[in-house]
Design an enzyme around this catalytic site. Structure first.
Site, short mmCIF file in Angstrom:
data_model
loop_
_atom_site.label_atom_id
_atom_site.label_comp_id
_atom_site.label_asym_id
_atom_site.label_seq_id
_atom_site.Cartn_x
_atom_site.Cartn_y
_atom_site.Cartn_z
N LYS A 115 82.47 -27.69 36.64
CA LYS A 115 83.86 -27.28 36.88
C LYS A 115 84.51 -26.08 36.32
CE LYS A 115 84.91 -32.28 37.51
NZ LYS A 115 83.59 -32.80 37.25
C1 LIG Z 1 82.72 -33.58 38.20
C2 LIG Z 1 81.41 -33.56 38.12
C3 LIG Z 1 80.46 -34.36 39.14
C4 LIG Z 1 80.98 -34.65 40.54
O1 LIG Z 1 81.38 -33.57 41.23
P1 LIG Z 1 82.52 -33.86 42.48
O2 LIG Z 1 82.72 -32.59 42.91
O3 LIG Z 1 83.55 -34.55 42.00
O4 LIG Z 1 81.36 -34.31 43.46
C5 LIG Z 1 79.16 -34.32 38.70
N1 LIG Z 1 78.69 -33.98 37.54
C6 LIG Z 1 79.49 -33.39 36.63
C7 LIG Z 1 78.90 -33.18 35.12
C8 LIG Z 1 80.93 -33.21 36.69
O5 LIG Z 1 81.55 -32.72 35.87
#
Ligand SMILES: *Cc1c(COP(=O)(O)O)cnc(C)c1O
Length: 504
Positions: A115
């Site tokens: 993120k």
């Molecule tokens: C947020 C997240 C996901 C999921 O991603 P999306 O874009 O919500 O599908 C997967 N793995 C980790 C470690 C995350 O922080």
């Protein structure tokens, strides 16, 4: 080329500028903003990008959407370059070859999860837009987190001028490391709030706040959750980056497949857009844990809401995917009235079912796979023993999927979404001894923390946000109080003097 414009998936807002969709986040009709047209990338252009650094590649991809009329190129370059500089790896998102396929490491940012890629960028865009007149220079970000989003949002917004950042999390229900990644940040514009409730309660407070126009407008509320278009846009770059690096090493590979550990569908959606723009992407795999609403959709056409199961990959524990509405809009032929009818039915019944040609289209766009806890742990164990590579429980779901779908080859990239040290309890079940955690995470244990506890109550949280936005830091409050006292004293003296003068 002028900048791409955006409209709500539900038709209530049309033809908005990039600046406005970034500042607004969610459309006022509760729809999501989608691009009105998709720019294309030709083979020649793609080849011309081969020698670019990650940051320069990102500038080129984003400039396809964001022209000089929105952000002049030198400013865009500055925003992107600074966002990439927050990463520990010079390649930003390095690609490694493991177990006969590639792994794209997206966890080299400040909070060790993917993120960061998008939230570093979003923070810098916010700052730029506020400094050039948006919102009267002020923005209050209210977010809910079950872990990764909160810390990445805080890392992207800390210390930014004009921004107040309030993050709600369920008290006692986020991991110790994740909580400390949030509460050890000392910046005065950051406020971490432990809510006496669940993650859903936190999310409901955020949603309800956006649906309270008086509050929303008073504090200049903005969103950082994965529905912000800027996040999807920022994430498209690493699909281009992966394609170029894979084909550097294997000139004969015509298309690259991607496996994406999925929760809110933001990450894999960025791959879908990259493919629609002309990037040679083969399969896009939606990999889910036991919370498999998306897997059920792509196999049986059933988007049916169920309650959340707690798993070892908590960032994928969702009952509905907030970004999925964007894909449903495209599946409905970009028809806002059809999409609105679908969403209304879904909101009423918790079920949306598609069949026939629509289901076949969805299955042509995406593959899917579900990996449960034991399959995930077995994958982590195997990769550690056979390849000396430690996967986090989210990344392992994506890797499990390519084994299930027989796609293990150098043409396949698995997105690794977090560092294993963020989820030590799960990983340690099968990895012994655990690799030492990165220093940045190890030191969190000894840093001072700062958090507020509030009840699960909308009015209380809104009052708290207003206090954060409108009351100046304590130091200044003290000075202001002092000044007020002096003013009163002077006033009293003046009145007394006047009275004395009159008496004479
Ligand atoms: C947020 C997240 C996901 C999921 O991603 P999306 O874009 O919500 O599908 C997967 N793995 C980790 C470690 C995350 O922080």
């Amino acid at each position: 080329m002028p900048s791409v414009t955006y409209s709500s998936t539900r038709g209530g807002q049309t033809n908005l500028a990039f600046r406005d969709v970034v500042m607004q986040g969610l459309a006022h009709d509760r729809g999501l903003f989608v691009p009105d047209r998709l720019p294309t990338v030709s083979t020649t252009e793609l080849e011309s990008w081969r020698s670019l650094s990650y940051a320069e590649l990102a500038v080129n991809v984003i400039a396809k959407f964001v022209g000089d009329d929105q952000v002049p190129l030198p400013n865009l370059r500055d925003i992107v370059t600074r966002s990439c500089a927050a990463f520990r790896d010079a390649q930003v998102t390095p690609l490694v070859h493991v177990g006969g396929h590639y792994v794209l490491e997206l966890f080299h940012g400040p909070t060790f999860a993917f993120k960061d890629v998008a939230l570093q960028m979003l923070g810098n865009f916010f700052e730029y837009f506020l400094s050039t007149g948006s919102n009267g220079g002020r923005l209050a970000v209210l977010g809910a987190t079950s872990g990764d989003t909160g810390s990445a949002a805080i890392a992207g917004l800390r210390g930014k001028k004009g921004i107040t950042c309030v993050i709600l999390f369920p008290n006692g229900r986020v991991s110790a490391i994740q909580e400390r990644q949030m509460t050890t940040v000392p910046d005065e514009n950051v406020h971490c709030v432990a809510i006496d409730g669940t993650f859903d309660d936190c999310q409901d407070i955020v949603k309800a706040s956006f649906n309270t126009p008086a509050f929303r407008d008073k504090v200049h509320l903005g969103a950082v959750n994965s529905i912000n278009w800027c996040r999807v846009l920022a994430q498209t770059t690493y699909y281009y980056w992966s394609y170029l690096r894979v084909t550097d090493a294997h000139k004969d590979i015509p298309e690259v497949h991607f496996s994406v550990p999925t929760g809110n569908f933001g990450d894999v959606l960025a791959g879908y857009y990259a493919k629609q723009m002309g990037l040679p992407v083969g399969k896009l795999i939606v990999a889910t844990n036991e919370n498999d609403i998306l897997h059920r959709f792509f196999t049986a056409g059933e988007y049916h809401r169920e309650s959340i199961a707690e798993t070892i990959s908590p960032s994928m524990d969702i009952c509905v995917s907030s970004n999925f509405e964007r894909y449903l809009f495209h599946l409905a032929g970009n028809d806002a009235s059809m999409l609105s009818a679908w969403m209304q039915a879904f909101e009423k019944t918790g079920q949306l079912t598609i069949q026939g040609d629509l289901l076949r289209q969805a299955q042509a766009d995406f593959d899917s796979c579900r990996g449960d806890t034991s399959q995930t742990l077995a994958t982590i164990e195997t990769y550690h023993q056979k390849h000396q590579y430690v996967l986090c429980p989210h990344s392992a779901v994506g890797v499990y999927a390519i084994h299930q779908l027989s796609l293990v080859s150098s043409a396949t990239v698995c997105l690794a979404t977090a560092h294993e040290a963020k989820f030590p309890a799960a990983v340690a079940q099968v990895v012994e001894p655990m690799p030492p955690p990165p220093t940045e995470l190890a030191v969190l244990r000894d840093l001072p923390t700062r958090r507020v506890e509030l009840p699960n109550d909308l009015a209380t949280v809104q009052a708290f946000v207003e206090e954060c936005v409108f009351s100046r830091p304590r130091k200044w409050q003290a000075v202001a109080k002092h000044l007020a006292a002096v003013t009163v004293a002077v006033g009293v003296a003046a009145v007394a003097l006047q009275a004395m003068t009159r008496r004479r």
